[in-house]
Scaffold this active site. Structure first.
Site, PDB file in Angstrom:
ATOM      1  N   ASP A 101     107.583  63.270 104.570  1.00 26.08           N
ATOM      2  CA  ASP A 101     107.959  64.317 105.530  1.00 26.08           C
ATOM      3  C   ASP A 101     108.115  65.688 104.878  1.00 26.08           C
ATOM      4  OD1 ASP A 101     108.014  63.090 108.039  1.00 26.08           O
ATOM      5  OD2 ASP A 101     110.068  62.352 107.797  1.00 26.08           O
ATOM      6  N   ARG A 145     114.830  61.286 103.354  1.00 29.83           N
ATOM      7  CA  ARG A 145     114.397  62.659 103.043  1.00 29.83           C
ATOM      8  C   ARG A 145     115.269  63.342 101.990  1.00 29.83           C
ATOM      9  NH1 ARG A 145     112.531  66.347 107.944  1.00 29.83           N
ATOM     10  NH2 ARG A 145     111.474  67.275 106.150  1.00 29.83           N
ATOM     11  N   ARG A 181     121.327  66.165 113.357  1.00 32.65           N
ATOM     12  CA  ARG A 181     121.094  66.343 111.929  1.00 32.65           C
ATOM     13  C   ARG A 181     122.171  67.263 111.319  1.00 32.65           C
ATOM     14  NH1 ARG A 181     115.611  64.795 110.797  1.00 32.65           N
ATOM     15  NH2 ARG A 181     115.178  63.055 112.192  1.00 32.65           N
ATOM     16  N   HIS A 225     116.018  68.375 116.424  1.00 35.93           N
ATOM     17  CA  HIS A 225     116.245  69.617 115.672  1.00 35.93           C
ATOM     18  C   HIS A 225     116.226  70.773 116.664  1.00 35.93           C
ATOM     19  CE1 HIS A 225     114.551  68.171 111.508  1.00 35.93           C
ATOM     20  NE2 HIS A 225     115.856  68.360 111.409  1.00 35.93           N
ATOM     21  N   CYS A 275     107.789  73.303 112.364  1.00 31.02           N
ATOM     22  CA  CYS A 275     108.272  72.354 111.354  1.00 31.02           C
ATOM     23  C   CYS A 275     107.543  72.546 110.023  1.00 31.02           C
ATOM     24  CB  CYS A 275     108.054  70.916 111.807  1.00 31.02           C
ATOM     25  SG  CYS A 275     108.999  70.452 113.241  1.00 31.02           S
TER      26      CYS A 275
END
Ligand code: ARG
Length: 304
Positions: free
Chosen positions: A94, A119, A165, A194, A287
């Site tokens: 990612d 991540r 998150r 997000h 992103c």
């Protein structure tokens, strides 16, 4: 462990710590040159699922992902923007989603601290890139903070998402580190995990999808931005809000046809980009793009 590209041709120099731009004359939209950080999807894959868009059994065409990513990068450059590239790291599929790497405003940079263990190592990788730049201050976030995924720089304030998150404590840490007011917004729909999946800063105003927010946060946005563009569920569901604006051009998913039309009616020029492979991981244009706010490099040819 990490291999991080450092600028070979130009190094960014910080010209202003201010994120506020002069207001545009009414009715005229002007693009301003931006500096972006991107990460080539050399190691892109979907082999874990940490958001509802991801299905670890779906095959990914990495060559196609790379071609789509290169098109996005070329599109930015064709529109006069400068793209810096950080090397991806094997085992971090990612990492292509550079927006999550942290926040850069003027001469200050804060690298991310990821919510998911899958991540976690991206934080140090982006931190290392930031340390190689001539920023006055680089820090690693102490609180869970997924960078521009959850923090949108909107002129003299920062709009910040929480719920999935980044934490509220991270909002306080960001306000303190950058010395800017942070407006906390609560995300309630896991598909819009997000902030940058549900809200995009255009220039003096924003576009957002109200149903992604708690009632109180949607009311707050309506109050702060009475002239905002309101996106439909159809456009939100193709991650159409996950775009990047330079004040005039808006780079967004080519599937967000309705939103593109809405933005054109408001005087923006929209550029549709196909990132179908990256959508399999729940990401789109924004992103893939970390903006280095208030950073300007000299006008040499772009670096690799
Ligand atoms: N698969 C990634 C994740 O779930 C996608 C991140 C997308 N990035 C973003 N800025 N919204 O974390």
């Amino acid at each position: 462990m990490t291999s991080v590209a450092t600028p070979s041709v130009v190094t960014p120099s910080v010209v202003t710590p201010s994120v506020a731009a002069a207001p545009e004359p009414s009715g005229v939209r002007r693009p301003t040159t931006r500096e972006f950080l991107m990460c080539r999807p050399d190691h892109f894959d979907v082999h874990y699922a940490i958001n509802p868009w991801m299905d670890a059994t779906t095959p990914v065409d990495r060559a196609l992902a790379l071609a789509q990513w290169e098109t996005l990068r070329a599109t930015y450059e064709e529109h006069g923007h400068r793209v810096h590239v950080v090397d991806g790291v094997a085992g971090l599929p990612d990492m292509v989603f550079a927006a999550n790497g942290g926040l850069v405003i003027g001469d200050r940079a804060l690298s991310a601290r990821f919510a998911n263990p899958e991540r976690a190592l991206e934080g140090p990788a982006y931190h290392e890139w930031m340390c190689a730049q001539p920023f006055a201050s680089v820090a690693a976030a102490g609180e869970t903070n997924e960078g521009e995924g959850d923090f949108a720089i909107a002129r003299d304030r920062i709009l910040a998402g929480t719920g999935f998150r980044s934490s509220r404590a991270a909002h306080r840490e960001v306000a303190e580190f950058f010395g800017l007011p942070v407006v906390t917004l609560e995300l309630v729909d896991p598909r819009f995990y997000h902030l940058d999946t549900a809200l995009m800063v255009l220039d003096e105003t924003i576009v957002y999808y109200p149903a992604a927010f708690s009632g109180a946060s949607a009311r707050l946005l309506a109050q702060l931005y009475p002239d905002a563009v309101i996106a439909t569920a159809e456009d939100a569901n193709v991650l159409g809000l996950n775009g990047v604006s330079d004040g005039y051009h808006v780079f967004l998913s080519d599937r967000a046809v309705g939103l593109s039309e809405q933005l054109r009616l408001r005087g923006y020029d929209t550029i549709g980009v196909d990132l179908s492979e990256l959508l399999k991981a729940g990401g789109s244009v924004k992103c893939c793009t970390l903006e280095l706010h208030g950073v300007r490099t000299a006008a040499e040819p772009s670096m690799g």
